[in-house]
Write an enzyme that holds these catalytic residues in place. Structure first.
Site, short mmCIF file in Angstrom:
data_model
loop_
_atom_site.label_atom_id
_atom_site.label_comp_id
_atom_site.label_asym_id
_atom_site.label_seq_id
_atom_site.Cartn_x
_atom_site.Cartn_y
_atom_site.Cartn_z
N ARG A 104 -24.98 -74.58 53.18
CA ARG A 104 -24.51 -73.25 52.83
C ARG A 104 -23.00 -73.27 52.54
NH1 ARG A 104 -27.72 -69.00 56.78
NH2 ARG A 104 -29.78 -69.93 56.56
N SER A 211 -43.46 -59.57 71.13
CA SER A 211 -42.48 -59.56 70.04
C SER A 211 -43.13 -59.84 68.70
CB SER A 211 -41.40 -60.62 70.33
OG SER A 211 -40.52 -60.76 69.23
N SER A 263 -35.00 -57.68 57.28
CA SER A 263 -33.89 -57.89 56.34
C SER A 263 -34.13 -58.93 55.27
CB SER A 263 -32.62 -58.27 57.12
OG SER A 263 -32.82 -59.49 57.82
N THR A 320 -26.60 -50.72 63.89
CA THR A 320 -25.30 -51.33 63.63
C THR A 320 -24.36 -50.34 62.96
OG1 THR A 320 -24.16 -53.20 62.57
CG2 THR A 320 -25.99 -52.20 61.36
N LYS A 323 -23.04 -52.17 58.72
CA LYS A 323 -23.75 -52.26 57.44
C LYS A 323 -23.61 -50.93 56.70
CE LYS A 323 -26.78 -56.13 58.58
NZ LYS A 323 -25.92 -56.68 59.61
N THR A 438 -33.42 -69.73 57.56
CA THR A 438 -33.46 -68.26 57.54
C THR A 438 -34.83 -67.76 57.08
OG1 THR A 438 -31.10 -68.26 57.02
CG2 THR A 438 -32.31 -66.21 56.66
#
Length: 507
Positions: A104, A211, A263, A320, A323, A438
């Protein structure tokens, strides 16, 4: 022999070799270990190799030790102590990441306040940012900027060791937005998730966590920190969740954690069904992450639950400020009793963390503004919908999304990096490549986040640039036909004028 094996090993082969030399002279050999006498003929005694063979054959002890003694007669190499060249190890790891297309490279992005989404990236001017999480461009909102700047002359600009009064005001505002009794502000929502999940479990001994498999890393870290047993249900698989809940004893405390907007895929949780499953199970706490929804959905920016009229059904909600609200920080909204439990159960380093007063004031101004203003949300939704439709009509492989997040599939890590690079260098467009870990291998993508400040021309340019880059890199398209784009309406004039010469918040 009565000797211990360790003594035999220490004796080595020197005594045995001495005995062999004696046999050559006297015609007999005494076992240097057991002291037993072995008579050998002169012919045998004249040949040391035959003496050794005879000794190994006739002495019970030496016959058992034969393998060891033969090995000991071989010259032993001095072991080589190797040192690790850590720089070489690190470089090898980096080279592997680059070869796999997973290295990255984050560019230096300087956003131009007053002209979002324009930015300067690595010195290249007029770059258009297509992957910002400042979804509503509140980082350049004049009201927010003034709130952050005006307080520096009255209060400290740093972080004190005590909670400032404005944080209590911000927490009260957030609690009101989400129809909860209390809210707690943290320095990030990563910390809010990690701290609150672990603290809730500590406050409920024997708690089991259930979860969603696609939950964010911060929630996973909270599970790990809690040390509680966990059960993972497949993404949005409510039937599996119900089965798991039913398998646990009624008296067992249960914590079900999930998100509203995911996301990387842009999918939305099956919130009504998940909450119904929680409500139908005893001793169950529902915990939702609305990080990518607060500010964007609902009449007051309360998120997807507020849009659906369900905000009072969930027990714990995290969001949050970094954002859609365009500032910095995270928070958890919950009941007063739950707050007291959480505060008493979390470590001090998580509890006693406060944001600078200017940032708290900016966040408070942003939350208040988005509670009443609808223009940012409506324009944002229109832009996202228009871009998705245009990308699909152009044959781009848009992944299924139910939200403002529009991932365009690449399916190859190297080509994903190449596509991002080509868009930046050849078209002045910045969009980050999303690769493993990711997302899963084979689902590499470009994650596009069109915002209210992306003009119709920018949307058309982005679709055209993506189509060209995908064609050049031989990335599969869904159709072979490019559809002509219809002119799109401009953003409302009042919204376009909400800008100031300096920016705030996360890019």
């Amino acid at each position: 022999s009565n000797m211990r094996p360790t003594s035999v090993l220490r004796a080595g082969t020197e005594a045995f070799q001495c005995a062999l030399r004696g046999a050559c002279k006297m015609g007999r050999i005494a076992c240097p270990y057991s002291k037993g006498q072995i008579q050998v003929s002169e012919a045998v005694a004249a040949n040391p190799e035959r003496v050794a063979e005879s000794a190994m054959t006739h002495c019970p002890f030496l016959s058992r030790m034969a393998g060891f003694l033969r090995n000991q007669q071989q010259p032993q190499e001095t072991p080589v102590v190797r040192t690790t060249d850590y720089q070489e190890v690190f470089q090898t790891k980096l080279d592997n990441l680059k070869q796999e297309g997973r290295y990255r490279e984050f560019k230096d992005i300087d956003r131009e306040c007053g002209s979002f989404p324009h930015a300067t990236a690595d010195g290249q001017e007029d770059t258009v940012n297509w992957c910002s999480n400042d979804y509503l461009s509140m980082g350049q909102n004049e009201t927010v900027l003034e709130a952050g700047a005006s307080v520096t002359s009255e209060r400290s600009s740093g972080v004190s060791s005590v909670k400032p009064g404005v944080q209590r005001s911000l927490e009260a505002e957030l609690a009101s937005v989400h129809k909860k009794q209390e809210a707690m502000v943290f320095n990030s929502c990563y910390t809010a998730n990690e701290a609150s999940i672990a603290a809730i479990v500590r406050a409920h001994p024997g708690c089991v966590i259930l979860s969603d498999s696609d939950n964010h890393a911060s929630m996973i870290q909270g599970i790990r920190q809690s040390g509680a047993p966990k059960m993972i249900f497949e993404h949005n698989d409510v039937d599996q969740l119900k089965q798991m809940l039913a398998s646990l004893p009624a008296e067992t405390p249960k914590l079900v954690i999930f998100e509203s907007v995911y996301s990387m895929d842009g999918t939305v949780g099956r919130l009504d069904e998940i909450l119904s499953a929680c409500e139908g199970a005893s001793n169950t706490i529902s915990f939702i992450d609305e990080v990518h929804a607060v500010g964007l959905y609902g009449s007051e920016g309360g998120g997807v639950l507020q849009k659906l009229g369900m905000e009072e059904r969930v027990d714990v909600l995290t969001g949050t400020l970094g954002k859609a609200f365009g500032t910095l920080g995270g928070y958890v909204a919950l009941s007063a009793e739950m707050r007291h439990k959480v505060e008493k159960s979390m470590p001090e380093y998580q509890h006693d963390i406060f944001l600078p007063v200017p940032m708290l004031n900016a966040a408070l101004a942003s939350v208040k503004h988005l509670r009443t203003s609808q223009i940012e949300r409506s324009t944002h939704q229109e832009r996202a919908s228009t871009f998705m439709q245009a990308a699909q009509e152009a044959g781009l492989p848009v992944m299924p999304s139910e939200s403002h997040i529009i991932p365009v599939l690449v399916g190859n890590p190297v080509k994903c990096m190449q596509a991002s690079k080509a868009l930046f260098e050849n078209h002045g467009i910045y969009v980050q490549p999303i690769n493993y870990p990711t997302v899963a291998y084979g689902t590499e993508r470009l994650r596009c986040t069109p915002g209210p400040m992306h003009t119709p021309e920018m949307l058309a340019t982005m679709v055209e640039a993506l189509h060209q880059v995908y064609t050049e890199l031989d990335i599969p398209l869904t159709t072979a036909v490019t559809v002509e784009q219809e002119p799109l309406p401009e953003p409302c004039e009042g919204y376009m004028n909400q800008a100031a010469p300096m920016g705030m918040g996360m890019a």
